[in-house]
Design a protein around this motif. Structure first.
Motif, mmCIF file in Angstrom:
data_model
loop_
_atom_site.group_PDB
_atom_site.id
_atom_site.type_symbol
_atom_site.label_atom_id
_atom_site.label_comp_id
_atom_site.label_asym_id
_atom_site.label_seq_id
_atom_site.Cartn_x
_atom_site.Cartn_y
_atom_site.Cartn_z
ATOM 1 N N PRO A 99 64.391 38.826 27.384
ATOM 2 C CA PRO A 99 63.847 40.334 26.739
ATOM 3 C C PRO A 99 62.413 40.071 26.558
ATOM 4 N N GLU A 100 61.932 39.165 26.184
ATOM 5 C CA GLU A 100 60.509 38.829 26.057
ATOM 6 C C GLU A 100 59.543 38.850 27.033
ATOM 7 N N SER A 101 60.004 38.816 28.253
ATOM 8 C CA SER A 101 59.205 37.803 29.356
ATOM 9 C C SER A 101 58.118 38.908 29.666
ATOM 10 N N ILE A 102 56.923 38.385 29.925
ATOM 11 C CA ILE A 102 55.770 39.071 30.351
ATOM 12 C C ILE A 102 55.216 38.619 31.262
ATOM 13 N N SER A 103 54.434 39.351 32.249
ATOM 14 C CA SER A 103 53.537 38.730 33.409
ATOM 15 C C SER A 103 52.100 39.244 32.876
ATOM 16 N N PHE A 104 51.152 38.505 33.644
ATOM 17 C CA PHE A 104 49.687 38.726 33.423
ATOM 18 C C PHE A 104 49.249 39.089 34.819
ATOM 19 N N ILE A 105 48.431 40.334 34.922
ATOM 20 C CA ILE A 105 47.864 40.540 36.228
ATOM 21 C C ILE A 105 46.307 40.245 35.858
ATOM 22 N N LEU A 106 45.883 39.391 36.786
ATOM 23 C CA LEU A 106 44.369 38.867 36.683
ATOM 24 C C LEU A 106 43.533 39.602 37.509
ATOM 25 N N THR A 107 42.194 40.151 36.797
ATOM 26 C CA THR A 107 41.178 40.657 37.712
ATOM 27 C C THR A 107 39.937 39.865 37.318
ATOM 28 N N ASP A 108 39.048 39.336 38.338
ATOM 29 C CA ASP A 108 37.946 38.490 38.253
ATOM 30 C C ASP A 108 36.782 39.228 38.217
ATOM 31 N N ARG A 109 36.568 40.152 36.936
ATOM 32 C CA ARG A 109 35.288 40.719 36.949
ATOM 33 C C ARG A 109 33.776 40.045 37.184
ATOM 34 N N GLY A 110 34.183 38.674 36.755
ATOM 35 C CA GLY A 110 32.916 37.927 36.880
ATOM 36 C C GLY A 110 32.466 37.891 38.112
ATOM 37 N N GLY A 111 33.483 37.921 38.935
ATOM 38 C CA GLY A 111 33.088 37.812 40.398
ATOM 39 C C GLY A 111 32.887 38.980 41.224
ATOM 40 N N GLY A 112 32.822 39.949 40.622
ATOM 41 C CA GLY A 112 32.485 41.280 40.908
ATOM 42 C C GLY A 112 33.592 42.302 41.379
ATOM 43 N N ALA A 113 34.935 41.675 41.105
ATOM 44 C CA ALA A 113 36.062 42.622 41.611
ATOM 45 C C ALA A 113 36.351 43.501 40.420
ATOM 46 N N THR A 114 36.665 44.846 40.957
ATOM 47 C CA THR A 114 37.370 46.001 40.133
ATOM 48 C C THR A 114 38.722 46.337 40.452
ATOM 49 N N GLY A 115 39.370 45.352 41.081
ATOM 50 C CA GLY A 115 40.879 45.510 41.128
ATOM 51 C C GLY A 115 41.454 44.017 41.078
ATOM 52 N N PRO A 116 42.757 44.086 40.732
ATOM 53 C CA PRO A 116 43.471 42.842 40.381
ATOM 54 C C PRO A 116 43.530 41.938 41.769
ATOM 55 N N MET A 117 43.481 40.600 41.462
ATOM 56 C CA MET A 117 43.688 39.627 42.408
ATOM 57 C C MET A 117 45.151 39.174 42.665
ATOM 58 N N GLY A 118 45.776 38.893 41.490
ATOM 59 C CA GLY A 118 47.300 38.512 41.594
ATOM 60 C C GLY A 118 47.954 38.537 40.228
ATOM 61 N N ILE A 119 49.160 38.203 40.171
ATOM 62 C CA ILE A 119 50.093 38.209 38.984
ATOM 63 C C ILE A 119 50.568 37.081 38.695
ATOM 64 N N PHE A 120 50.441 36.626 37.371
ATOM 65 C CA PHE A 120 51.361 35.602 37.048
ATOM 66 C C PHE A 120 52.657 36.049 36.655
ATOM 67 N N THR A 121 53.645 35.342 37.385
ATOM 68 C CA THR A 121 55.067 36.096 36.911
ATOM 69 C C THR A 121 55.781 35.524 36.055
ATOM 70 N N GLY A 122 55.682 34.080 35.786
ATOM 71 C CA GLY A 122 56.465 33.360 34.884
ATOM 72 C C GLY A 122 57.656 33.194 35.578
ATOM 73 N N ASP A 123 58.894 33.483 34.824
ATOM 74 C CA ASP A 123 60.301 33.185 35.416
ATOM 75 C C ASP A 123 60.780 34.786 35.715
ATOM 76 N N PHE A 124 59.948 35.572 36.231
ATOM 77 C CA PHE A 124 60.294 36.901 36.742
ATOM 78 C C PHE A 124 60.384 36.881 38.180
ATOM 79 N N VAL A 125 59.481 37.100 39.010
ATOM 80 C CA VAL A 125 59.518 36.644 40.575
ATOM 81 C C VAL A 125 59.120 35.422 40.822
ATOM 82 N N PHE A 126 60.068 34.752 41.515
ATOM 83 C CA PHE A 126 59.560 33.520 42.278
ATOM 84 C C PHE A 126 59.328 33.583 43.763
ATOM 85 N N VAL A 127 59.081 32.687 44.434
ATOM 86 C CA VAL A 127 58.758 32.931 45.794
ATOM 87 C C VAL A 127 60.195 32.752 46.511
#
Length: 459
Positions: A122-150
């Motif tokens: 119930p408490e699972s969260i995911s993290f969407i990463l944006t590399d603002r330091g690299g000049g990005a204005t949109g996200p690169m990827g998502i850390f899904t934990g045990d939500f979505v695997f390959v």
């Protein structure tokens, strides 16, 4: 941005080091309990680990988040989702920010957006990463934990199967369906960084490829092909593997706060007398980590043999009890790795390590490995009991008519007829060797296993 993944092969668990090269700050996503190798890489790159983030209260390994906070002053980002049963209880006295749907945090110039993605828990969260330091204005990827695997998604039945929280499998599967529907709305180009790979018990068909993309998973992940919730729930809950019994203990320890390891040296016993004295202490289990081929004819009475390989941590979690004092027979080159493997799942009660030289003064036991022909001949004899220690899926795929299905993970406590000759097999002969030692430790005297396992029967 600096990025590097780290995989614990024993647990098929992925951790990620993400660093901002402009500020020198770094975060570890889903840190393992043993993280010195990750800190070493950070140091080599001129980074300092100032933060750690967990995607959920893990059930399959001990998180290193608390250790990082206490030992290194790392700030923790932990989920504040779920009801009162899914709240972290060790946050006093350390730097913690509780995050939930819509929360954002930054490590240097790298931004993380928190998504609530329940289903696995119930408490699972995911993290969407944006590399603002690299000049990005949109996200690169998502850390899904045990939500979505390959190629898979997290199983929702662990709370019910391992922790005994009834009714949570169906509700978790329905939460997972809704989380996946939202996941499908993400841009196809986003990289997916999952918490586990093939070999983890947190899913039923995880892929071996370490990363993927949202677009690829939309096309080829079986769980993302459903539009009907009822069909999805039925398929997700079908044929899930056995839930390791130690998962309930992991969930509890990661919730209340795992012990902070003190990194003390563990005694090494190299003489027979010291080993014998340690063995007779109350509630002591001897685990022999040497290869089965060595132990087969050199088995310490009362010990169980779990060879140190990729399966060691899993079977130790199934077979050892958390209140037992552990004596470990281990060769010198494996000692540190064996201890780390056990501590990674919270088996911290290690009394001592035993050098194999200490066995030289003992009266040892043995068990026999039979060829297919000899095994089949023994099955015809009276007073025999055939034991198939494979998992449910393997059993249902085909089994000997004479066999009794007794899963290896529960073999220390499963009722077995006394005064029988036990004929054991698994799929290949690896698990039956462990099973033979478990049964010898229980006092069964006449124990044999099948060379090559069930596979050999068809050759």
């Amino acid at each position: 941005m600096f990025f590097k993944s780290f995989t614990d092969q024993n647990l098929a668990q992925n951790a990620y080091l993400v660093g901002c090269q402009r500020t020198g700050d770094a975060v570890i996503i889903d840190p393992p309990r043993e993280f010195d190798h990750i800190l070493a890489v950070a140091k080599e790159e001129g980074l300092r680990v100032t933060a750690a983030a967990d995607t959920h209260i893990h059930a399959d390994y001990i998180s290193g988040a608390r250790q990082l906070a206490v030992e290194h002053g790392a700030k923790l980002y932990l989920s504040d989702e779920g009801d009162k049963n899914w709240k972290y209880e060790y946050t006093d006295g350390i730097d913690v920010e509780l995050v939930k749907e819509g929360s954002t945090f930054s490590v240097g110039n790298i931004d993380f957006e928190v998504w609530h993605t329940p289903g696995h828990t119930p408490e699972s969260i995911s993290f969407i990463l944006t590399d603002r330091g690299g000049g990005a204005t949109g996200p690169m990827g998502i850390f899904t934990g045990d939500f979505v695997f390959v190629g898979d998604v997290g199983r929702p039945d662990l709370l019910e199967e391992a922790a005994g929280i009834m009714g949570t499998a169906d509700s978790g599967a329905r939460d997972m369906f809704q989380s996946i529907e939202r996941f499908k709305e993400l841009p196809d180009h986003l990289v997916v960084w999952p918490g586990h790979g093939a070999g983890s018990a947190c899913g039923k068909s995880l892929g071996s490829v370490p990363i993927s993309t949202v677009g690829y998973e939309k096309q080829f992940n079986w769980a993302l092909q459903f539009d009907d919730e009822e069909l999805f729930v039925k398929e997700l809950l079908k044929d899930q593997p056995e839930a390791p019994v130690y998962f309930a203990e992991m969930k509890k320890l990661n919730k209340v706060g795992p012990a902070v390891l003190k990194h003390e040296d563990i005694d090494v016993l190299s003489d027979t007398a010291s080993f014998e004295a340690a063995m007779v202490q109350d509630n002591t289990l001897v685990i022999d980590t040497r290869a089965a081929a060595v132990v087969e004819k050199n088995l310490v009475p009362g010990s169980i043999n779990i060879p140190f390989n990729k399966s060691f941590t899993n079977w130790a979690g199934w077979l050892a009890k958390y209140d037992e004092q552990l004596l470990l027979i281990a060769e010198e080159e494996n000692r540190e790795k064996v201890v780390i493997a056990l501590q990674s799942i919270g088996l911290d009660n290690i009394v001592a390590i035993v050098d194999p030289i200490a066995l030289e003064g003992l009266t040892l036991q043995s068990y026999d490995t039979l060829s297919v022909e000899a095994f089949m001949e023994e099955m015809k004899a009276p007073n025999t009991f055939v034991v198939d220690v494979r998992n449910d899926a393997e059993w249902h795929d085909g089994h000997l008519e004479e066999a009794n299905h007794l899963f290896l993970g529960k073999l220390r406590t499963t009722e077995i007829p006394a005064q029988k000759k036990l004929l054991i097999h698994c799929q290949s002969g690896v698990r039956s060797a462990i099973a033979a030692t478990v049964l010898k430790a229980r006092g069964f005297k006449d124990v044999v296993q099948l060379d090559g396992g069930y596979n050999a029967l068809g050759s």
